[in-house]
Motif scaffolding. Structure first.
Motif, short mmCIF file in Angstrom:
data_model
loop_
_atom_site.label_atom_id
_atom_site.label_comp_id
_atom_site.label_asym_id
_atom_site.label_seq_id
_atom_site.Cartn_x
_atom_site.Cartn_y
_atom_site.Cartn_z
N GLY A 166 0.78 -1.18 -0.07
CA GLY A 166 0.10 0.08 -0.03
C GLY A 166 0.86 1.25 0.09
O GLY A 166 2.10 1.03 -0.24
N ASP A 201 -13.59 3.70 3.86
CA ASP A 201 -12.92 5.29 3.64
C ASP A 201 -13.95 6.18 4.43
O ASP A 201 -13.76 7.52 4.17
CB ASP A 201 -12.48 5.30 2.45
CG ASP A 201 -11.49 4.76 1.89
OD1 ASP A 201 -10.56 4.20 2.61
OD2 ASP A 201 -11.14 4.84 0.57
N GLU A 216 -3.68 1.03 -3.19
CA GLU A 216 -3.25 2.13 -2.24
C GLU A 216 -3.25 1.52 -0.85
O GLU A 216 -2.81 2.33 0.26
CB GLU A 216 -4.45 3.30 -2.43
CG GLU A 216 -5.71 3.19 -1.53
CD GLU A 216 -6.44 2.18 -2.48
OE1 GLU A 216 -7.81 1.94 -1.72
OE2 GLU A 216 -6.25 1.86 -3.45
N ARG A 217 -3.77 0.50 -0.75
CA ARG A 217 -4.26 -0.09 0.89
C ARG A 217 -3.38 -1.24 1.19
O ARG A 217 -2.93 -2.14 0.50
CB ARG A 217 -5.94 -0.71 0.78
CG ARG A 217 -6.35 -0.91 2.18
CD ARG A 217 -7.58 -1.56 2.44
NE ARG A 217 -8.39 -0.23 1.81
CZ ARG A 217 -8.96 0.88 2.50
NH1 ARG A 217 -8.66 1.14 3.48
NH2 ARG A 217 -9.58 1.69 1.81
N ARG A 270 -14.00 -0.08 -0.77
CA ARG A 270 -13.36 1.20 -0.64
C ARG A 270 -14.30 2.20 0.12
O ARG A 270 -14.08 2.89 0.85
CB ARG A 270 -12.52 1.53 -1.82
CG ARG A 270 -11.78 2.86 -1.81
CD ARG A 270 -11.25 3.16 -2.87
NE ARG A 270 -10.26 2.39 -3.64
CZ ARG A 270 -10.26 1.66 -4.68
NH1 ARG A 270 -11.75 1.51 -5.14
NH2 ARG A 270 -9.49 0.86 -4.99
N ALA A 312 -14.54 -4.04 -5.12
CA ALA A 312 -13.72 -3.13 -4.71
C ALA A 312 -13.98 -1.80 -4.48
O ALA A 312 -13.54 -1.02 -3.35
CB ALA A 312 -12.24 -3.09 -5.48
N ALA A 313 -14.78 -1.34 -5.20
CA ALA A 313 -15.33 -0.04 -4.89
C ALA A 313 -16.11 0.00 -3.71
O ALA A 313 -16.32 0.96 -2.96
CB ALA A 313 -16.23 0.29 -6.32
N ARG A 328 -6.92 -4.24 -7.02
CA ARG A 328 -7.96 -3.07 -7.47
C ARG A 328 -7.79 -2.07 -6.26
O ARG A 328 -8.68 -1.29 -6.17
CB ARG A 328 -9.16 -3.52 -7.69
CG ARG A 328 -9.31 -4.27 -9.04
CD ARG A 328 -10.49 -5.29 -9.51
NE ARG A 328 -10.51 -5.57 -10.79
CZ ARG A 328 -9.93 -6.38 -11.38
NH1 ARG A 328 -8.98 -6.99 -10.69
NH2 ARG A 328 -9.99 -6.64 -12.72
N MET A 329 -6.97 -2.46 -5.37
CA MET A 329 -7.10 -1.53 -4.01
C MET A 329 -5.43 -1.42 -3.60
O MET A 329 -5.12 -1.49 -2.65
CB MET A 329 -7.97 -2.13 -2.93
CG MET A 329 -9.26 -2.20 -3.10
SD MET A 329 -10.14 -2.72 -1.59
CE MET A 329 -9.73 -4.48 -1.60
#
Length: 271
Positions: free
Chosen positions: A27, A269, A56-57, A265, A261-262, A53-54
Motif C-alpha cells: 500500500g 474510507d 493504495e491499501r 473502499r 473493490a469499489a 484493485r485497491m
C-alpha cells in the motif's frame, strides 16, 4: 501478476513449529491496513485480483494451515486458533489495528476475530457468509458437492458443478471455473477436511448483536451455497451494519472485482 509479497512465517512453538504462508501488499502507508480471511480451500492468489484493485491499501492475507502452501498442522484446530494466528501475523508486521474482511468460511473466521479481538478490528466486511450452524442452509445437493474438495482437484468436474454451487455468472459462463481453477494451489484433502472440522458446531448468532464494529455485509442475490436470507438475518442482528447485494452468486469478489473493490473502499474510507 501476484500483488502480494510472500513469506513463510513460523507461527508454531519450538516443540511444534508451523510454517504459514503470508502475503502482504504494501500500500501507500496511509489508512488502516486490511486483514483478509479466504474461503474454504482458498489460497492467497484467489483474492489477489481484488487486492490489485485497491493498490493504495496495505493488505495482509495468509494460507490457512493445511491449505495452499502453509504447512499441514499436526491436529485439528478451531476458528479461535485461526483468529489468534492472525494476531500473531499482525504483530510481526507491527500492525496494531486493522480492518477485517472475510469471505464464506473466512467470514466466520473474520467474525471470530472481531469478537475475540475487538480492539484490533476497526471495521468488518463480511462477504457471502453466515452465522454458522444457525444459518439458513443450502440445499442438500449443494452441501453434498461442497463436502468433497474434488472441485479443486478435477478441472472438468469443477466446470460441471460450478453453476450449481456458486450460482450467478457461473451458471451462464462455466468457463469461469477454469480461471478459478488456475489460481488454486492444492495441497491435501486433509487440509480441506480440517477446515470443515474447524467450523463444525460453530455459531455467532448469540453474540452478533454485541459486535461493536461498523459492518458491511456483502451478498449475491443468486448464491446457492449461502442464501441471501443469511445476510438479511445478520443485517438485523448486527447493530451498526449495512447490506450490499450484488446481482451475482457466491463468488462476486472474483467475478465482479471492480464493483466489489469499489464497495469495500467506499465503506472503509467513510469518515
Amino acid at each position: 501478476m501476484n500483488t502480494f509479497a510472500i513469506e513463510m512465517m513460523d507461527l508454531g512453538t519450538a516443540a511444534d513449529p508451523l510454517l504459514v504462508r503470508v502475503g502482504r501488499q504494501a500500500g501507500n502507508g496511509k489508512g488502516v491496513p486490511l486483514l483478509m480471511f479466504n474461503g474454504i480451500g482458498g489460497n492467497i492468489e484467489l483474492l489477489a485480483p481484488l487486492a490489485e484493485r485497491m493498490p493504495e491499501r496495505e493488505i495482509v492475507i495468509f494460507d490457512i494451515p493445511g491449505v495452499g502452501q502453509s504447512q499441514l498442522p499436526r491436529g485439528p484446530y478451531r476458528l479461535c486458533g485461526i483468529a489468534r494466528m492472525a494476531t500473531q501475523i499482525l504483530d510481526r508486521f507491527g500492525i496494531g489495528q486493522a480492518d477485517v474482511l472475510g469471505v464464506s468460511w473466512g467470514g466466520a473466521a473474520a467474525q471470530e476475530f472481531a469478537y475475540r479481538f475487538s480492539d484490533r478490528c476497526r471495521r468488518l466486511v463480511l462477504c457471502a457468509t453466515a452465522a454458522g450452524v444457525a444459518m439458513i442452509p443450502a440445499s442438500p445437493t449443494v452441501l453434498w458437492k461442497m463436502a468433497t474438495p474434488k472441485r479443486y482437484t478435477d478441472a472438468k468436474y469443477s466446470r460441471s458443478i460450478s453453476g450449481d454451487i456458486y450460482g450467478g455468472d457461473f451458471r451462464t459462463h462455466p468457463s469461469l471455473a477454469t480461471e478459478l481453477f488456475r489460481h488454486i494451489k492444492w495441497q491435501s484433502k486433509l487440509g480441506y477436511y480440517l477446515q470443515l472440522v474447524a467450523i463444525a458446531g460453530w455459531t455467532s448468532i448469540h453474540w452478533l448483536p454485541g459486535l461493536r464494529q461498523p459492518t458491511l455485509l456483502m451478498a449475491g442475490a443468486d448464491d446457492p451455497l449461502v442464501p441471501l436470507a443469511n445476510a438479511k438475518l445478520m443485517r438485523m442482528l448486527i447493530r451498526h451494519s449495512e447490506l450490499k447485494v450484488f446481482d451475482c452468486g457466491h463468488l462476486f469478489l472474483v467475478t465482479r472485482p471492480d464493483d466489489s473493490a469499489a464497495a469495500i473502499r467506499a465503506f472503509l474510507d467513510k469518515p
